[in-house]
Design an enzyme around this catalytic site. Structure first.
Site, PDB file in Angstrom:
ATOM      1  N   THR A  81       1.744   6.388  13.324  1.00 27.43           N
ATOM      2  CA  THR A  81       0.990   5.128  12.540  1.00 27.43           C
ATOM      3  C   THR A  81       1.604   3.817  12.984  1.00 27.43           C
ATOM      4  O   THR A  81       0.866   2.869  12.905  1.00 27.43           O
ATOM      5  CB  THR A  81       1.217   5.792  11.013  1.00 27.43           C
ATOM      6  OG1 THR A  81       0.518   6.807  10.659  1.00 27.43           O
ATOM      7  CG2 THR A  81       0.202   4.550  10.111  1.00 27.43           C
ATOM      8  N   GLY A  82       3.022   3.777  12.997  1.00 27.10           N
ATOM      9  CA  GLY A  82       3.629   2.815  13.663  1.00 27.10           C
ATOM     10  C   GLY A  82       2.940   2.136  14.765  1.00 27.10           C
ATOM     11  O   GLY A  82       2.486   1.050  14.893  1.00 27.10           O
TER      12      GLY A  82
ATOM     13  N   LYS B  85       0.742  -0.963  -0.033  1.00 26.31           N
ATOM     14  CA  LYS B  85      -0.040   0.049  -0.132  1.00 26.31           C
ATOM     15  C   LYS B  85       0.905   1.337   0.001  1.00 26.31           C
ATOM     16  O   LYS B  85       1.310   1.754   0.954  1.00 26.31           O
ATOM     17  CB  LYS B  85      -0.974   0.171   1.395  1.00 26.31           C
ATOM     18  CG  LYS B  85      -1.780   1.114   1.294  1.00 26.31           C
ATOM     19  CD  LYS B  85      -2.274   1.973   2.512  1.00 26.31           C
ATOM     20  CE  LYS B  85      -1.873   3.142   2.818  1.00 26.31           C
ATOM     21  NZ  LYS B  85      -2.041   4.103   1.762  1.00 26.31           N
TER      22      LYS B  85
ATOM     23  N   GLU C  86       9.808   1.110  10.408  1.00 23.48           N
ATOM     24  CA  GLU C  86      10.862   2.034  10.064  1.00 23.48           C
ATOM     25  C   GLU C  86      10.156   3.579  10.169  1.00 23.48           C
ATOM     26  O   GLU C  86       9.244   3.887   9.260  1.00 23.48           O
ATOM     27  CB  GLU C  86      11.396   1.794   8.820  1.00 23.48           C
ATOM     28  CG  GLU C  86      12.174   0.865   8.490  1.00 23.48           C
ATOM     29  CD  GLU C  86      13.531   0.974   9.026  1.00 23.48           C
ATOM     30  OE1 GLU C  86      14.094   2.055   9.199  1.00 23.48           O
ATOM     31  OE2 GLU C  86      14.278  -0.099   9.475  1.00 23.48           O
TER      32      GLU C  86
ATOM     33  N   GLY D  14       7.100   4.910   7.986  1.00 25.43           N
ATOM     34  CA  GLY D  14       6.180   6.006   7.813  1.00 25.43           C
ATOM     35  C   GLY D  14       6.304   6.710   9.359  1.00 25.43           C
ATOM     36  O   GLY D  14       7.250   6.532  10.090  1.00 25.43           O
ATOM     37  N   SER D  15       5.457   7.550   9.725  1.00 27.04           N
ATOM     38  CA  SER D  15       5.647   8.038  11.184  1.00 27.04           C
ATOM     39  C   SER D  15       5.301   7.030  12.181  1.00 27.04           C
ATOM     40  O   SER D  15       4.766   6.000  12.010  1.00 27.04           O
ATOM     41  CB  SER D  15       4.434   9.143  11.135  1.00 27.04           C
ATOM     42  OG  SER D  15       3.107   8.687  11.107  1.00 27.04           O
TER      43      SER D  15
HETATM   44  P1  NAD Z   1       2.359   8.198   7.723  1.00 30.22           P
HETATM   45  O1  NAD Z   1       2.664   7.690   8.936  1.00 30.22           O
HETATM   46  O2  NAD Z   1       1.535   9.393   7.803  1.00 30.22           O
HETATM   47  O3  NAD Z   1       1.821   7.337   6.283  1.00 30.22           O
HETATM   48  C1  NAD Z   1       2.429   6.409   5.983  1.00 30.22           C
HETATM   49  C2  NAD Z   1       1.857   5.335   5.433  1.00 30.22           C
HETATM   50  O4  NAD Z   1       0.805   4.676   6.631  1.00 30.22           O
HETATM   51  C3  NAD Z   1       0.855   5.977   4.389  1.00 30.22           C
HETATM   52  O5  NAD Z   1       0.802   4.886   3.320  1.00 30.22           O
HETATM   53  C4  NAD Z   1      -0.544   6.004   4.905  1.00 30.22           C
HETATM   54  O6  NAD Z   1      -1.555   5.880   4.039  1.00 30.22           O
HETATM   55  C5  NAD Z   1      -0.525   4.911   6.023  1.00 30.22           C
HETATM   56  N1  NAD Z   1      -1.397   5.141   7.126  1.00 30.22           N
HETATM   57  C6  NAD Z   1      -1.764   6.123   7.663  1.00 30.22           C
HETATM   58  N2  NAD Z   1      -2.652   5.619   8.573  1.00 30.22           N
HETATM   59  C7  NAD Z   1      -2.638   4.564   8.817  1.00 30.22           C
HETATM   60  C8  NAD Z   1      -3.475   3.569   9.525  1.00 30.22           C
HETATM   61  N3  NAD Z   1      -4.001   3.994  10.630  1.00 30.22           N
HETATM   62  N4  NAD Z   1      -3.176   2.121   9.349  1.00 30.22           N
HETATM   63  C9  NAD Z   1      -2.404   1.849   8.400  1.00 30.22           C
HETATM   64  N5  NAD Z   1      -1.795   2.540   7.624  1.00 30.22           N
HETATM   65  C10 NAD Z   1      -1.854   3.984   7.658  1.00 30.22           C
HETATM   66  O7  NAD Z   1       3.801   8.890   7.240  1.00 30.22           O
HETATM   67  P2  NAD Z   1       4.061   9.660   6.027  1.00 30.22           P
HETATM   68  O8  NAD Z   1       3.838  11.063   6.404  1.00 30.22           O
HETATM   69  O9  NAD Z   1       3.828   9.075   4.809  1.00 30.22           O
HETATM   70  O10 NAD Z   1       5.636   9.526   5.886  1.00 30.22           O
HETATM   71  C11 NAD Z   1       6.703  10.415   6.716  1.00 30.22           C
HETATM   72  C12 NAD Z   1       7.098   9.645   7.934  1.00 30.22           C
HETATM   73  O11 NAD Z   1       7.938   8.507   7.534  1.00 30.22           O
HETATM   74  C13 NAD Z   1       8.057  10.355   8.726  1.00 30.22           C
HETATM   75  O12 NAD Z   1       7.901  10.213  10.017  1.00 30.22           O
HETATM   76  C14 NAD Z   1       9.465   9.647   8.189  1.00 30.22           C
HETATM   77  O13 NAD Z   1      10.585  10.042   9.131  1.00 30.22           O
HETATM   78  C15 NAD Z   1       9.086   8.402   8.088  1.00 30.22           C
HETATM   79  N6  NAD Z   1      10.103   7.574   7.080  1.00 30.22           N
HETATM   80  C16 NAD Z   1      10.977   6.776   8.088  1.00 30.22           C
HETATM   81  C17 NAD Z   1      11.862   6.217   7.091  1.00 30.22           C
HETATM   82  C18 NAD Z   1      12.872   5.327   7.931  1.00 30.22           C
HETATM   83  O14 NAD Z   1      13.541   4.469   7.321  1.00 30.22           O
HETATM   84  N7  NAD Z   1      12.828   5.023   9.157  1.00 30.22           N
HETATM   85  C19 NAD Z   1      12.035   6.435   5.778  1.00 30.22           C
HETATM   86  C20 NAD Z   1      11.171   7.070   5.191  1.00 30.22           C
HETATM   87  C21 NAD Z   1      10.453   7.931   6.056  1.00 30.22           C
END
Ligand code: NAD
Length: 497
Positions: A244-245, A187, A263, A240-241
């Protein structure tokens, strides 16, 4: 060399978002439409349905069937490696197309997309293929009895990724997951949906069977939540954030206790010691390079700058001059080095953090504004705040935009304390000429990876080290042999003769 007219290419391209389920491209469903506006000029780029749990069910069922009938996992290692390499070659052959999609979706400079994004995508695909042959299996004999351990694929892997490097993040999951023999449902971020299905199409073209790599587009609340709570998904890998993790951990625990690999966010320190005085020009450039890559939207940016008092004034003078020389501009212009913010909402979020810096009493050194507004795009100039207190919002939260917070320290211990005063522990950067101190920093800083006088890339040839994010930056190995192993389970066989 002919210069590519990227604007013309963008005009000539039809952008349509399609799911990939069991080898078929199908239109995403959902009553509500997600609209994506181009970061560089605010025009409508594409629209698609927000996704439904039913589509997730269909994709998971396709991945399950592809896993159980052995069309992928029962291939020999050599066959899998050969198909993965063919796929990687196809991605490389289509690098210009991918670079355009990434630049349009994220707002990043086309010059960076052509090099950085493509290499970040090729690397996990290539290393997954090459690392697979090297996975050694421990075994032993006791008398006539023999025991051995082997690793096998986990099953159906769900992958949910963010928006800052859409192609590379998709590859970072698909490479090791598929190499180990799993099947996948990806996704992508609903804000950057252009490249994922094209990547899956090329997997098919390379000969990877239908059903092995599926893509379901949509919102986090619909598709993401359904995938992480799905009872037939064996592992959920996420980038992601941190917020959300955490939601994904809850969903995994409340459903089938699937494995999670996370991550997440970062707020990395970049520590500059006074012994760097002779290299001040180089160090100033590295501070800027670490703070503002990808318009500040890189998880390991050095967004907290910690400078030893005695060199702060001369260093900051240079850092400010370099930052002010950066002009946010149209990312499709080949000369652009600093593009647009990915969407309007994120731009306002970053501007909100800049406001909070002012409100809480930090001192603005440069930047701080939206610029190039007449283009219709979403641009913010590199911004630096000094006199930031640890309690300030801009000191604690990940901004994921071009905002640098500056702190000062006198002693090494103080630098470590400030750096480790964070709920994140993804990366840390250190500039020093003192080898002993470099080792101490490597060990004392809370971070999965400590880059000493480095860049945002691992040392060439040492990419196999892999690392684990710590604290609220996540869990699980990414990269290297252990990163491959993370997409498998170990079983032991004890043969009593
Ligand atoms: P986000 O957490 O908002 O979204 C990431 C993904 O999660 C998206 O596909 C989103 O649709 C999905 N999502 C959102 N809510 C969800 C839920 N309730 N259940 C399941 N999936 C859901 O993050 P973002 O704004 O897209 O990305 C930015 C973040 O990613 C930053 O915190 C950044 O540090 C992190 N990031 C980390 C790494 C790493 O390697 N550690 C690499 C790239 C980005």
């Amino acid at each position: 060399m002919t210069t590519i007219d990227w604007h013309q290419r963008a005009k000539d391209t039809i952008f349509s978002i399609r799911n990939m389920i069991n080898g078929d491209l199908v239109e995403p469903q959902g009553d509500t439409l997600i609209s994506k506006f181009a970061a560089y000029n605010g025009s409508l780029l594409y629209e698609f349905g927000e996704g439904t749990a039913a589509e997730v069910d269909r994709a998971v069922a396709a991945a399950r069937a592809a896993f159980e009938d052995g069309r992928w996992r029962n291939k020999t290692v050599d066959e899998r490696v050969s198909l993965l390499n063919k796929w990687t070659d196809l991605v490389e052959a289509n690098r210009e197309e991918f670079a355009l999609l990434e630049s349009l979706d994220v707002g990043k400079p086309i010059s960076a997309a052509l090099v950085d994004d493509i290499s970040r995508c090729l690397w996990p695909l290539r290393t997954a293929a090459s690392g697979l042959s090297n996975l050694l299996l421990p075994s032993g004999v006791s008398g006539n009895d023999t025991a051995y351990q082997f690793r096998k694929p986990i099953g159906v892997v769900g992958a949910i990724v963010g928006w800052n490097y859409p192609l590379a993040l998709a590859a970072s999951k698909a490479g090791p997951a598929l190499a180990m023999g799993n099947t996948l449902v990806l996704k992508p971020s609903e804000f950057t949906s252009l490249s994922a299905s094209r990547l899956a199409e090329l997997a098919l073209e390379a000969g990877i069977p239908p059903g092995v790599f599926n893509v379901v587009h949509g919102a986090g609340a619909t598709v993401g939540a359904a995938l992480s709570a799905h009872n037939d998904v064996d592992m959920l890998t996420f980038t992601g954030s941190s917020a959300t993790g955490k939601a994904i951990m809850v969903a995994a625990g409340q459903s089938n206790m699937k494995r999670v690999h996370l991550e997440c966010g970062g707020k990395s320190a970049n520590i500059i010691f006074e012994d760097c005085l002779p290299d001040l020009d180089l160090v100033a450039q590295s501070v800027v390079d670490m703070a503002f890559p990808n318009q500040g939207a890189l998880c390991i940016t050095g967004s907290r700058l910690l400078v030893q008092d005695s060199i702060k004034a001369p260093l900051m003078e240079k850092v400010i001059a370099l930052s002010q020389a950066i002009t946010p501009t149209d990312p499709l212009n080949p000369d652009c080095t600093f593009g647009a913010i990915m969407n309007e909402a994120h731009m306002h979020k970053v501007l909100g953090y800049i406001d909070s810096g002012h409100q809480e009493g930090a001192r603005l050194l440069c930047g701080g504004h939206r610029v190039n507004q007449s283009s219709g795009g979403f641009y913010i100039e590199p911004t630096i705040f000094d006199q930031v207190a640890p309690a300030h919002c801009i000191a604690r939260e990940e901004i994921f935009g071009p905002v640098l917070s500056v702190f000062s320290f006198e002693q090494e211990e103080e630098a470590v304390a400030i750096a480790n005063n964070s709920r994140f522990a993804l990366a840390a950067h250190v500039s020093t000429r003192d080898l002993g101190r470099a080792h101490r920093m490597g060990q004392q800083l809370d971070a999965g990876v400590v880059l000493i006088s480095g860049s945002t890339q691992p040392i060439s040839g040492f990419v196999d080290l892999g690392s684990e994010p710590q604290k609220e930056s996540g869990m699980g190995f990414e990269g290297g042999r252990k990163g491959l192993e993370a997409y498998s389970v170990a079983s032991a066989v004890h043969m009593f003769c």
